[in-house]
Design a protein around this motif. Structure first.
Motif, short mmCIF file in Angstrom:
data_model
loop_
_atom_site.label_atom_id
_atom_site.label_comp_id
_atom_site.label_asym_id
_atom_site.label_seq_id
_atom_site.Cartn_x
_atom_site.Cartn_y
_atom_site.Cartn_z
N ALA A 142 0.86 -1.18 0.00
CA ALA A 142 0.00 0.00 0.00
C ALA A 142 0.90 1.23 0.00
CB ALA A 142 -0.92 0.01 1.21
N SER A 143 0.49 2.25 -0.73
CA SER A 143 1.34 3.42 -0.89
C SER A 143 0.51 4.69 -0.96
CB SER A 143 2.19 3.28 -2.17
OG SER A 143 3.05 4.38 -2.33
N VAL A 144 1.10 5.77 -0.51
CA VAL A 144 0.52 7.11 -0.65
C VAL A 144 1.54 7.98 -1.34
CG1 VAL A 144 -0.43 9.12 0.52
CG2 VAL A 144 -0.88 6.84 1.45
N GLU B 251 -2.42 16.91 -5.36
CA GLU B 251 -2.84 15.59 -5.82
C GLU B 251 -2.33 14.57 -4.83
OE1 GLU B 251 -1.65 12.28 -9.18
OE2 GLU B 251 -1.63 14.40 -9.78
N ILE B 252 -3.20 13.69 -4.39
CA ILE B 252 -2.82 12.61 -3.48
C ILE B 252 -3.28 11.29 -4.11
CG2 ILE B 252 -3.12 11.59 -1.19
CD1 ILE B 252 -3.63 14.41 -0.12
N ASP B 253 -2.35 10.38 -4.33
CA ASP B 253 -2.67 9.09 -4.92
C ASP B 253 -2.60 8.01 -3.86
OD1 ASP B 253 -2.70 10.55 -7.21
OD2 ASP B 253 -0.82 9.75 -8.01
N LEU B 254 -3.67 7.24 -3.73
CA LEU B 254 -3.74 6.10 -2.82
C LEU B 254 -3.62 4.84 -3.67
CD1 LEU B 254 -6.75 7.32 -0.65
CD2 LEU B 254 -4.30 7.75 -0.29
N ALA C 278 -4.51 -0.98 -8.01
CA ALA C 278 -5.39 0.13 -8.38
C ALA C 278 -4.91 1.41 -7.72
CB ALA C 278 -6.84 -0.17 -7.98
N LEU C 279 -5.13 2.53 -8.42
CA LEU C 279 -4.82 3.85 -7.89
C LEU C 279 -6.12 4.62 -7.71
CD1 LEU C 279 -2.54 3.29 -10.43
CD2 LEU C 279 -1.57 5.29 -9.31
N TYR C 280 -6.19 5.37 -6.63
CA TYR C 280 -7.30 6.32 -6.44
C TYR C 280 -6.70 7.71 -6.41
CZ TYR C 280 -11.34 8.77 -4.61
OH TYR C 280 -12.39 9.65 -4.46
N TYR C 281 -7.08 8.54 -7.38
CA TYR C 281 -6.55 9.89 -7.51
C TYR C 281 -7.48 10.85 -6.78
CZ TYR C 281 -4.05 7.67 -11.39
OH TYR C 281 -3.28 6.84 -12.17
N ASP D 263 -11.90 13.39 -8.73
CA ASP D 263 -11.35 12.16 -8.17
C ASP D 263 -11.82 10.95 -8.98
OD1 ASP D 263 -10.63 14.00 -6.27
OD2 ASP D 263 -12.09 13.33 -4.79
N PHE D 264 -10.92 9.98 -9.15
CA PHE D 264 -11.31 8.77 -9.87
C PHE D 264 -10.38 7.62 -9.53
CE2 PHE D 264 -8.02 10.46 -12.52
CZ PHE D 264 -7.48 9.40 -13.24
N VAL D 265 -10.78 6.40 -9.92
CA VAL D 265 -10.01 5.20 -9.67
C VAL D 265 -9.51 4.62 -10.99
CG1 VAL D 265 -12.03 3.68 -9.73
CG2 VAL D 265 -9.99 2.99 -8.44
N GLU D 266 -8.33 4.00 -10.95
CA GLU D 266 -7.72 3.44 -12.16
C GLU D 266 -6.95 2.17 -11.83
OE1 GLU D 266 -5.62 5.63 -15.78
OE2 GLU D 266 -4.24 5.35 -14.11
N PRO D 267 -7.51 0.99 -12.10
CA PRO D 267 -6.77 -0.26 -11.95
C PRO D 267 -5.63 -0.35 -12.96
CG PRO D 267 -9.13 -0.67 -11.98
CD PRO D 267 -8.92 0.75 -12.42
#
Length: 263
Positions: free
Chosen positions: A71-73, A91-94, A111-114, A129-133
């Motif tokens: 897991a990364s931030v 911008e913070i990416d989870l 997956a990334l959540y922007y 905001d959006f999600v991108e596998p």
């Protein structure tokens, strides 16, 4: 407009050496924690400047389990035109995923959540905001590593072309396909990188002011590493024409430099 793990971020991280916190004879810990901090002269996401061709401060922290789950931030400063409402400056990416190496081949799926703080004005139906596998497959051939990446953002508000147009918000999806190559120069702290990617649209991510449904970005770079410090220099370009709110062509080719530290 959104972090790329396959452009400058990948170039910078490729040069980092992970510090050793224990003797090599000791068993590896079940959980490891690593971080990075960097200053870049221009934050490029898939070839498009997110800072109106100005500097950005970036950082990350990653927790990895011995099983391969992580897991990364990751965070960066951005310009306000990156967000739909034009109010965001961060911008913070989870990021969460699983990585496994078999032989010389590494499989990485996640997956990334922007997330863009303070970009939802009251009564505004738009979204940033959006999600991108994603799926990465990389292989090492001696000093050369090659990687193929596929990112797919399913239909969602943040990719709509009609943001703010009376709440129409026709949802869009987006596919990004990329290839990356990196090589260390033997007996030196130097490395070389190359990247090419294509965004398939139409979507907020891939459509530019010329009306094209997608665009291609590419780059060439070099890194120099000293202990936990990495200096990176790359040339990044696209065949798009994307104008910022200030009228600058932020998809225009240019040199990007970075200085980062790993800990």
């Amino acid at each position: 407009m959104r972090f790329s793990r396959t452009t400058l971020g990948g170039l910078l991280l490729a040069g980092f050496a992970t510090p050793a916190f224990a003797q090599e004879t000791a068993p590896p810990p079940a959980i490891t924690i690593n971080g990075t901090a960097a200053v870049v002269t221009d934050y490029r996401f898939r070839g498009i400047s997110q800072t109106d061709r100005n500097a950005a401060v970036q950082g990350s922290i990653t927790v990895t389990h011995e099983s391969g789950f992580y897991a990364s931030v990751w965070g960066s400063s951005v310009d306000n035109y990156v967000t739909v409402a034009g109010t965001g400056h961060q911008e913070i990416d989870l990021i969460g995923g699983y990585k496994k190496t078999v032989g010389g081949t590494t499989f990485d799926i996640g997956a990334l959540y922007y997330f863009y703080p303070k970009t939802h004005p009251a009564g505004d139906a738009s979204s940033s905001d959006f999600v991108e596998p994603y799926v990465d497959i990389s292989h090492t051939f001696g000093p050369l590593t090659s990687k193929v990446t596929v990112n797919y953002a399913p239909k969602q508000k943040a990719l709509a072309l009609d943001q703010g147009a009376s709440g129409l918000l026709r949802k869009r999806d987006n596919v990004y396909l990329a290839g990356d190559f990196s090589a260390g120069i033997p007996k030196t702290p130097l490395g070389l990188t190359a990247h090419v990617g294509h965004s398939f649209g139409p979507s907020w991510l891939a459509t530019d002011s010329t009306g094209k449904k997608g665009y291609t970005d590419w780059g060439l770079g070099a890194t120099a590493t000293y202990k936990v410090l990495t200096l990176g220099v790359s040339y990044v370009d696209t065949d798009a024409r994307f104008l910022s709110s200030g009228g600058r062509n932020v998809s225009k080719g240019g040199v990007v430099a970075s200085l980062g530290v790993a800990f």
